[in-house]
Motif scaffolding. Structure first.
Motif, PDB file in Angstrom:
ATOM      1  N   THR A  60       0.826  -1.204   0.000  1.00  0.00           N
ATOM      2  CA  THR A  60       0.000   0.000   0.000  1.00  0.00           C
ATOM      3  C   THR A  60       0.863   1.258   0.000  1.00  0.00           C
ATOM      4  N   LEU A  61       1.911   1.268   0.845  1.00  0.00           N
ATOM      5  CA  LEU A  61       2.773   2.452   0.909  1.00  0.00           C
ATOM      6  C   LEU A  61       3.655   2.579  -0.321  1.00  0.00           C
ATOM      7  N   GLU A  62       3.865   1.495  -1.063  1.00  0.00           N
ATOM      8  CA  GLU A  62       4.542   1.605  -2.355  1.00  0.00           C
ATOM      9  C   GLU A  62       3.635   2.257  -3.394  1.00  0.00           C
ATOM     10  N   ALA A  63       2.353   1.978  -3.300  1.00  0.00           N
ATOM     11  CA  ALA A  63       1.416   2.458  -4.323  1.00  0.00           C
ATOM     12  C   ALA A  63       0.870   3.845  -4.025  1.00  0.00           C
ATOM     13  N   PHE A  64       0.777   4.210  -2.742  1.00  0.00           N
ATOM     14  CA  PHE A  64       0.155   5.489  -2.365  1.00  0.00           C
ATOM     15  C   PHE A  64       1.027   6.203  -1.338  1.00  0.00           C
TER      16      PHE A  64
ATOM     17  N   ALA B 221      -4.838   5.352   4.909  1.00  0.00           N
ATOM     18  CA  ALA B 221      -5.659   4.710   5.945  1.00  0.00           C
ATOM     19  C   ALA B 221      -6.387   3.535   5.296  1.00  0.00           C
ATOM     20  N   VAL B 222      -5.954   2.317   5.608  1.00  0.00           N
ATOM     21  CA  VAL B 222      -6.540   1.127   4.978  1.00  0.00           C
ATOM     22  C   VAL B 222      -6.703   0.024   6.012  1.00  0.00           C
ATOM     23  N   ILE B 223      -7.609  -0.899   5.697  1.00  0.00           N
ATOM     24  CA  ILE B 223      -7.654  -2.174   6.398  1.00  0.00           C
ATOM     25  C   ILE B 223      -7.561  -3.271   5.354  1.00  0.00           C
ATOM     26  N   VAL B 224      -7.012  -4.411   5.770  1.00  0.00           N
ATOM     27  CA  VAL B 224      -6.746  -5.515   4.851  1.00  0.00           C
ATOM     28  C   VAL B 224      -7.266  -6.813   5.467  1.00  0.00           C
ATOM     29  N   PRO B 225      -8.447  -7.280   5.083  1.00  0.00           N
ATOM     30  CA  PRO B 225      -8.912  -8.598   5.548  1.00  0.00           C
ATOM     31  C   PRO B 225      -8.411  -9.698   4.625  1.00  0.00           C
ATOM     32  N   GLY B 226      -8.202 -10.894   5.181  1.00  0.00           N
ATOM     33  CA  GLY B 226      -7.789 -12.004   4.335  1.00  0.00           C
ATOM     34  C   GLY B 226      -7.297 -13.201   5.116  1.00  0.00           C
ATOM     35  N   LYS B 227      -6.969 -14.277   4.386  1.00  0.00           N
ATOM     36  CA  LYS B 227      -6.497 -15.517   4.992  1.00  0.00           C
ATOM     37  C   LYS B 227      -4.989 -15.455   5.222  1.00  0.00           C
ATOM     38  N   CYS B 228      -4.550 -16.164   6.279  1.00  0.00           N
ATOM     39  CA  CYS B 228      -3.139 -16.293   6.596  1.00  0.00           C
ATOM     40  C   CYS B 228      -2.850 -17.744   6.961  1.00  0.00           C
ATOM     41  N   TYR B 229      -1.564 -18.096   6.941  1.00  0.00           N
ATOM     42  CA  TYR B 229      -1.174 -19.501   7.141  1.00  0.00           C
ATOM     43  C   TYR B 229       0.080 -19.577   8.013  1.00  0.00           C
TER      44      TYR B 229
ATOM     45  N   LEU C 270      -2.506   3.124   9.389  1.00  0.00           N
ATOM     46  CA  LEU C 270      -2.717   4.565   9.256  1.00  0.00           C
ATOM     47  C   LEU C 270      -1.353   5.236   9.302  1.00  0.00           C
ATOM     48  N   VAL C 271      -0.992   5.939   8.237  1.00  0.00           N
ATOM     49  CA  VAL C 271       0.287   6.636   8.153  1.00  0.00           C
ATOM     50  C   VAL C 271       0.024   8.060   7.687  1.00  0.00           C
ATOM     51  N   GLY C 272       0.601   9.002   8.378  1.00  0.00           N
ATOM     52  CA  GLY C 272       0.469  10.410   8.023  1.00  0.00           C
ATOM     53  C   GLY C 272       1.381  11.237   8.910  1.00  0.00           C
TER      54      GLY C 272
END
Length: 344
Positions: free
Chosen positions: A180-184, A189-197, A217-219
Motif C-alpha cells: 500500500t505504501l509503495e502504491a500510495f 488509511a486502509v484495512i486488509v482482511p484475508g487468509k493467513c497460514y 494509518l500513516v500520516g
C-alpha cells in the motif's frame, strides 16, 4: 404375397385403435392376446405362409416379423402410459395439497464473514479504505521490508508454507502495509482482511489457516493514542460498550512501541484456571498492534521524522470466539449446520 402387406397394415391399425380404447392393464392384455396370442390374428397369418410359393416364404416371414415388432412396441408404449397414469393417480391421492409445504433451508452469512463485514463497516465510517492482497507473497514483502531480516529470530515463527525458495503463503496480512505504501503516498488509511497460514498445531485457539484483518494509518502527527482510541472503539462496537479491553507491552519487529490487545474471556472471566478458551489467563488475545517501525518507513523512502503511523493485525477467529462465546476455534471450520444455525 401382394395381399400380405396390406393385410398386416390393416391389422396394425386395428391394434392401435384397440390400444387407444384400453383403459386398464386387463383390457390391454386382452388386446395382446387377440392379436399376438397363441390363437391371435398374427398366428393365423403365419399359418398362411405355408400356402405361398417356396420362393416367397422367407420374404413373407420377414414382413410378418417386422409388423410384430411394431405391434409389440405399441403395446409396450401403451402399458407404460397406463402405469404412469396409475402412478400419478396414486400419488395425487397420497398427497394432501392443502398441507403446509416443507420450509426451505436458507443459508446465512458465516460468523467469520459477519465479523469481517462489521469491522470493515466500522473502519469505513472512519475514512479507511479496504484493500486486498495476494495470499502467496515473496520473502521481501513477508519479512525483509517489514524489518525482519533472514537472521532475525522472529522469522522462525512465520517461516511456514513455502511454494518455492522465496515464495510462501503469507503468515500475516502485514505485507499489504508495504504494497500500500509503495502504491500510495501518505496520508494512508486502509484495512486488509484475508487468509493467513502458519504451522500452528490445531487446538481450541489455533489453526494452520486463519483469517486476519490488518489496519494501517500513516500520516503526519499520528500517535499511539489514535491507535488505542480506534481499537477500543472497534472492540466495544463488536463486543458491547461495557467490554473490558487491555493493552499490554509486547514486541514486534515492524512496530515500535508494540502492544498485544486482549479482551476479557467471556467463559470464565478469569475465574477458572483450566478454562478451555483462555487457558486460565482470563483474557483472549485478539492480536498485535503498535506504531510503524521507523525502519519500515525508511525502507519505503519515507522520513520517520516527518511521517508516523500505526498498524495492527487481529485474528478474526479470535474476535468471533469472544463475540459469540464459542469455546473452540475448530467449530468455525467443521461446517456443522446446527452450530451455524445458532449463530445465523
Amino acid at each position: 404375397m401382394s395381399e400380405l402387406q396390406p393385410q398386416l397394415d390393416r391389422m396394425q391399425e386395428r391394434l392401435e385403435k384397440a390400444l387407444a380404447t384400453a383403459h386398464d392393464i386387463a383390457a390391454l392384455d386382452e388386446v395382446r392376446v387377440a392379436f399376438l396370442g397363441r390363437s391371435g390374428e398374427v398366428t393365423q397369418v403365419r399359418r398362411a405362409i405355408g400356402t405361398l410359393p417356396a420362393g416367397e416364404r422367407p420374404t413373407a416371414g420377414r414382413v410378418i416379423n417386422e409388423t410384430v415388432a411394431r405391434m409389440e412396441a405399441a403395446l409396450t408404449d401403451a402399458q407404460r402410459r397406463l402405469e404412469m397414469r396409475d402412478f400419478d393417480e396414486a400419488l395425487q391421492q397420497s398427497i394432501d395439497v392443502t398441507f403446509p409445504a416443507i420450509k426451505p433451508e436458507l443459508g446465512s452469512i458465516h460468523p467469520i464473514r459477519r465479523v469481517m463485514d462489521d469491522i470493515a463497516s466500522y473502519f469505513e465510517r472512519h475514512g479507511f479504505a479496504i484493500v486486498l492482497g495476494p495470499e502467496a507473497e515473496p520473502d521481501y514483502y513477508n519479512f525483509d521490508a517489514l524489518n525482519i531480516p533472514p537472521d532475525h529470530p522472529a522469522r522462525e515463527a512465520f517461516d511456514s508454507f513455502y511454494l518455492s525458495d522465496h515464495l510462501l503463503l503469507r503468515p500475516h496480512t502485514s505485507p499489504m502495509q508495504i504494497r500500500t505504501l509503495e502504491a500510495f503516498a501518505p496520508p494512508v488509511a486502509v484495512i486488509v482482511p484475508g487468509k493467513c497460514y502458519r504451522r500452528d498445531a490445531v487446538d481450541a485457539r489455533h489453526s494452520f489457516m486463519f483469517h486476519q484483518v490488518e489496519g494501517l494509518l500513516v500520516g503526519e502527527d499520528i500517535h499511539f493514542g489514535h491507535l488505542k482510541g480506534m481499537l477500543i472503539g472497534m472492540c466495544r462496537e463488536l463486543f458491547g460498550p461495557e467490554s473490558d479491553i487491555r493493552f499490554r507491552p509486547s514486541y514486534f519487529p515492524f512496530t515500535e512501541p508494540s502492544a498485544e490487545v486482549d479482551a476479557r474471556c467471556p467463559v470464565c472471566q478469569g475465574s477458572r484456571a483450566q478454562c478451555r478458551m483462555c487457558g486460565g489467563a482470563g483474557w483472549i488475545e485478539l492480536g498485535g498492534a503498535g506504531m510503524v517501525h521507523p525502519n519500515v518507513l525508511r525502507n519505503l523512502n519515507y522520513d520517520p521524522e516527518v511521517f508516523s503511523g500505526w498498524a495492527f493485525g487481529f485474528g478474526l477467529e479470535r474476535i468471533a470466539l469472544r463475540r459469540y462465546d464459542i469455546d473452540d476455534i475448530r467449530r468455525f471450520f467443521e461446517n456443522d449446520p446446527e452450530f451455524l444455525r445458532q449463530l445465523s
